[in-house]
Design an enzyme around this catalytic site. Structure first.
Site, PDB file in Angstrom:
ATOM      1  N   ARG A   1      -2.969  13.226  -4.893  1.00 46.11           N
ATOM      2  CA  ARG A   1      -3.745  14.980  -6.304  1.00 46.11           C
ATOM      3  C   ARG A   1      -4.918  14.836  -6.494  1.00 46.11           C
ATOM      4  NH1 ARG A   1      -4.316   8.279  -8.447  1.00 46.11           N
ATOM      5  NH2 ARG A   1      -2.321   8.532  -9.080  1.00 46.11           N
TER       6      ARG A   1
ATOM      7  N   ASP B   1      -8.726   0.104 -16.204  1.00 49.89           N
ATOM      8  CA  ASP B   1      -8.338   0.793 -14.788  1.00 49.89           C
ATOM      9  C   ASP B   1      -7.447   1.840 -14.171  1.00 49.89           C
ATOM     10  OD1 ASP B   1      -6.600  -1.163 -14.655  1.00 49.89           O
ATOM     11  OD2 ASP B   1      -5.887  -0.104 -12.755  1.00 49.89           O
TER      12      ASP B   1
ATOM     13  N   ASP C   1      -1.680   8.624 -12.571  1.00 48.63           N
ATOM     14  CA  ASP C   1      -1.565   7.493 -12.674  1.00 48.63           C
ATOM     15  C   ASP C   1      -0.567   7.426 -13.385  1.00 48.63           C
ATOM     16  OD1 ASP C   1      -1.135   5.057 -11.229  1.00 48.63           O
ATOM     17  OD2 ASP C   1      -2.596   4.284 -11.312  1.00 48.63           O
TER      18      ASP C   1
ATOM     19  N   GLY D   1       0.495  -1.011  -0.034  1.00 50.94           N
ATOM     20  CA  GLY D   1      -0.073   0.150   0.498  1.00 50.94           C
ATOM     21  C   GLY D   1       0.681   1.017   0.158  1.00 50.94           C
TER      22      GLY D   1
END
Length: 479
Positions: A180, A258, A268, A127
């Protein structure tokens, strides 16, 4: 100090109901060292008045912003990854933290995270985000924004004091958490998840939410009409972004469903690259061995992904109507490439076939000579108005080649769009502001070796100077 009067919290996501996200707890980090704070965008959303301590509380400890989401939400989605469907996805190391309004154009905006801790969708991961990964995200978003690409904005990065092990970086490596700012966190994969589960009610709720908050022009009196109109607007927005990547010479690297959101902003930034030379086969990801997402394949990859979105909407609208909406991609892409190309070259559009002739001649020349794209745009900004400068520069040998005479003939009738910019010190310099991989590594090296952030700060200042010169400073919109 509380947020300023421009802060307008608007947490709308919870209105979707259950089934779209999971409440998660943020990771607790050993340290919180502020490495990046974008006060330009903070000003637009009313957060520039936060003290450093308040900034840390909200963007490293993730205490809720006033009047906003009470708890972080890990969003649920699926996705096609390199063409293969994966139902085990979702926000694995990030979450939706807050929603608010843009003080300039009243858009609903999302604050999302990366590296904020493992969630139920972490799939065994820790994570976390490496600090180098955070620096790369900052650089990609800044230069893309300076080049007129619709992109997320990196609002905050804190170094977090953990040691991470990664196969693609010398390890152990430093860690960070990133926040972000984007128009929406709804991805194509968000729709795919509910289509996979045959949940027509939640698909309809997503369409209504997206139309209400992101595409009000899509709203019709019935769900079928709204669905078709929404898809068309999503297609047009995605086509514009794919076109902007093409003109910017940007290779995203991983265009899975995604990793594409419905509002068209690119985000991303993992294995991204800018082209070292014009090459349609150039790939950004070392693991993309077949060139699945090569530079020249990006538009078709985006269109393929949009096709997957259209499939999810079949329970809500007729196939032929959805196919008609998909058909808007190619004309929208071509028109957007032409606009972006002429803008980056600093030429006034004529609005006729002559614009296409210029673009086609330039790309044919770039492909034949495999020229540095940034150098070409820099040398010839304004067309013939830059001839003396370009022919005295380091790439002059390319421009005296007979093939280039066709390019000069093509743009002979095009006027420079902003000739006053050529008097700026930027165009009086030796080289364009670019970000090839060697420079990215060179900017990271002093951080890794001696915690020296000065070169990165200087580069960001240079990028922002270019953005301001070309009218792309977010604070200019507030004047």
């Amino acid at each position: 100090m509380p947020p300023s009067a421009r802060y307008r919290p608007d947490p709308r996501f919870l209105a979707l109901g259950d089934g779209f996200a999971d409440v998660v707890a943020p990771a607790r980090f050993p340290v919180h060292l502020l490495r990046h704070r974008d006060d330009r965008w903070a000003a637009r959303i009313g957060l520039d008045s936060l003290s450093d301590a308040e900034w840390e509380r909200h963007f490293a400890r993730f205490e809720p912003l006033p009047g906003n989401l009470p708890e972080p939400l890990a969003l649920r989605y699926h996705g096609h990854q390199f063409g293969s469907y994966n139902p085990a996805l979702g926000d694995g190391r990030g979450f939706l933290f807050a929603q608010l309004r843009d003080a300039v154009d009243d858009r609903l905006l999302d604050l999302g995270t990366k590296g904020s801790g493992a969630t139920p969708y972490a799939r065994g991961g820790d994570g976390r985000l490496t600090l180098k990964g955070g620096v790369r995200e900052i650089l990609a978003a800044e230069l893309l924004a300076a080049r007129g690409v619709d992109t997320c904005k990196i609002l905050s990065v804190f170094e977090t004091g953990e040691r991470l092990w990664r196969g693609d970086e010398p390890s152990p490596t430093r860690s960070c958490v990133l926040v972000r700012l984007s128009h929406s966190n709804l991805r194509i994969g968000t729709f795919q998840r509910h289509a996979y589960h045959r949940d027509v009610a939640r698909l309809g709720a997503l369409v209504d939410y997206a139309a209400l908050h992101h595409f009000p022009a899509a709203r019709r009196g019935d769900l079928a009409g709204t669905t078709a109109a929404l898809l068309r607007l999503v297609v047009e927005r995605a086509a514009a972004t794919a076109a902007a990547w093409t003109v910017a010479g940007f290779v995203h690297g991983v265009l899975n469903t995604d990793n594409l959101n419905i509002t068209g902003e690119s985000f991303d930034y993992g294995p991204w690259r800018f082209l070292p030379a014009y090459d349609l086969g150039f790939t950004a990801a070392y693991f993309d061995e077949t060139g699945f997402y090569a530079f020249g394949r990006q538009p078709s990859a985006v269109l393929w992904n949009l096709g997957r979105l259209a499939e999810t909407l079949l329970p809500l609208a007729a196939r032929d109507v959805l196919e008609d909406s998909l058909g808007a991609f190619e004309p929208a892409f071509h028109a957007a490439v032409r606009r972006a190309f002429l803008d980056r070259l600093g030429l006034e559009p004529r609005g006729d076939a002559a614009d296409d002739v210029v673009m086609d001649a330039c790309y044919a020349f770039l492909a034949a000579r495999r020229l540095d794209l940034d150098r070409f745009y820099f040398d010839w900004y304004g067309g013939e108005a830059s001839a003396a400068r370009a022919l005295a520069g380091p790439a002059a040998a390319h421009y005296v080649h007979p093939e280039f005479s066709e390019v000069r003939r093509a743009w002979a009738e095009h006027l420079p769009a902003a000739p006053e910019r050529l008097a700026h010190s930027y165009y009086g310099g030796d080289a364009p502001c670019s970000l090839l991989i060697d420079e990215v590594e060179a900017l990271w090296a002093p951080i890794a070796e001696r915690d020296d952030w000065a070169p990165l700060a200087a580069k960001l200042a240079a990028i922002r100077g270019v953005a301001a010169l070309h009218g792309r400073d977010p604070l200019q919109d507030m004047s």
